[in-house]
Design a protein around this motif. Structure first.
Motif, short mmCIF file in Angstrom:
data_model
loop_
_atom_site.label_atom_id
_atom_site.label_comp_id
_atom_site.label_asym_id
_atom_site.label_seq_id
_atom_site.Cartn_x
_atom_site.Cartn_y
_atom_site.Cartn_z
N UNK A 81 0.84 -1.20 0.00
CA UNK A 81 0.00 0.00 0.00
C UNK A 81 0.87 1.25 0.00
N UNK A 82 1.96 1.23 0.78
CA UNK A 82 2.88 2.37 0.80
C UNK A 82 3.57 2.53 -0.55
N UNK A 83 3.96 1.43 -1.16
CA UNK A 83 4.62 1.50 -2.47
C UNK A 83 3.69 2.09 -3.52
N UNK A 84 2.41 1.73 -3.44
CA UNK A 84 1.43 2.29 -4.38
C UNK A 84 1.28 3.78 -4.12
N UNK A 85 1.23 4.18 -2.84
CA UNK A 85 1.11 5.61 -2.49
C UNK A 85 2.27 6.41 -3.03
N UNK A 86 3.46 5.81 -3.07
CA UNK A 86 4.64 6.49 -3.58
C UNK A 86 4.71 6.49 -5.11
N UNK A 87 3.79 5.76 -5.75
CA UNK A 87 3.77 5.72 -7.20
C UNK A 87 4.65 4.64 -7.80
N UNK A 88 5.16 3.74 -6.98
CA UNK A 88 6.05 2.69 -7.47
C UNK A 88 5.28 1.56 -8.14
N UNK A 89 3.99 1.42 -7.79
CA UNK A 89 3.12 0.40 -8.39
C UNK A 89 1.83 1.08 -8.82
N UNK A 90 1.12 0.51 -9.79
CA UNK A 90 -0.11 1.15 -10.25
C UNK A 90 -1.20 1.15 -9.18
N UNK A 91 -1.95 2.24 -9.16
CA UNK A 91 -3.05 2.40 -8.23
C UNK A 91 -4.35 1.98 -8.91
N UNK A 92 -5.19 1.30 -8.18
CA UNK A 92 -6.51 0.94 -8.70
C UNK A 92 -7.35 2.22 -8.72
N UNK A 93 -7.77 2.68 -9.90
CA UNK A 93 -8.52 3.94 -9.97
C UNK A 93 -9.84 3.90 -9.20
#
Length: 100
Positions: A81-93
């Motif tokens: 979740x933190x990696x997604x917040x940082x933009x390292x993984x795609x976020x579910x729109x």
């Protein structure tokens, strides 16, 4: 000369199990966030208890590895979740509000 392949089989199985859990964590976080962390906890506890009860060394080892990987996945789920917040993984729109 006699060969014993149990150690190698356990090593290969460990590698595969850990490799399988990586995308499971990523997909779980993408589609449902961290709300299902408890399923990893339950699965991990069940597998570890089963590992204590199974007499066969190979099966007991596999259950132990799956159990430990399940428990480790709880930590990885929150870190994902933190990696997604940082933009390292795609976020579910569909879940953008979960990251604010």
């Amino acid at each position: 000369m006699e060969f014993h392949f149990l150690g190698i089989a356990i090593a290969v199985s460990s590698f595969l199990i850990i490799g399988i859990f990586h995308p499971i964590v990523i997909k779980t976080e993408y589609y449902s966030g961290t709300k299902y962390w408890w399923t990893f906890l339950v699965a991990g506890i069940i597998c570890l208890i089963a590992a204590l009860m199974v007499a066969d060394a190979f099966c007991s080892s596999l259950l132990g590895i799956v159990g430990a990987s399940s428990l480790w996945s709880i930590k990885e789920l929150f870190e994902q979740k933190e990696r997604v917040s940082k933009g390292w993984f795609p976020m579910n729109p569909k879940r953008k509000d979960d990251y604010k």
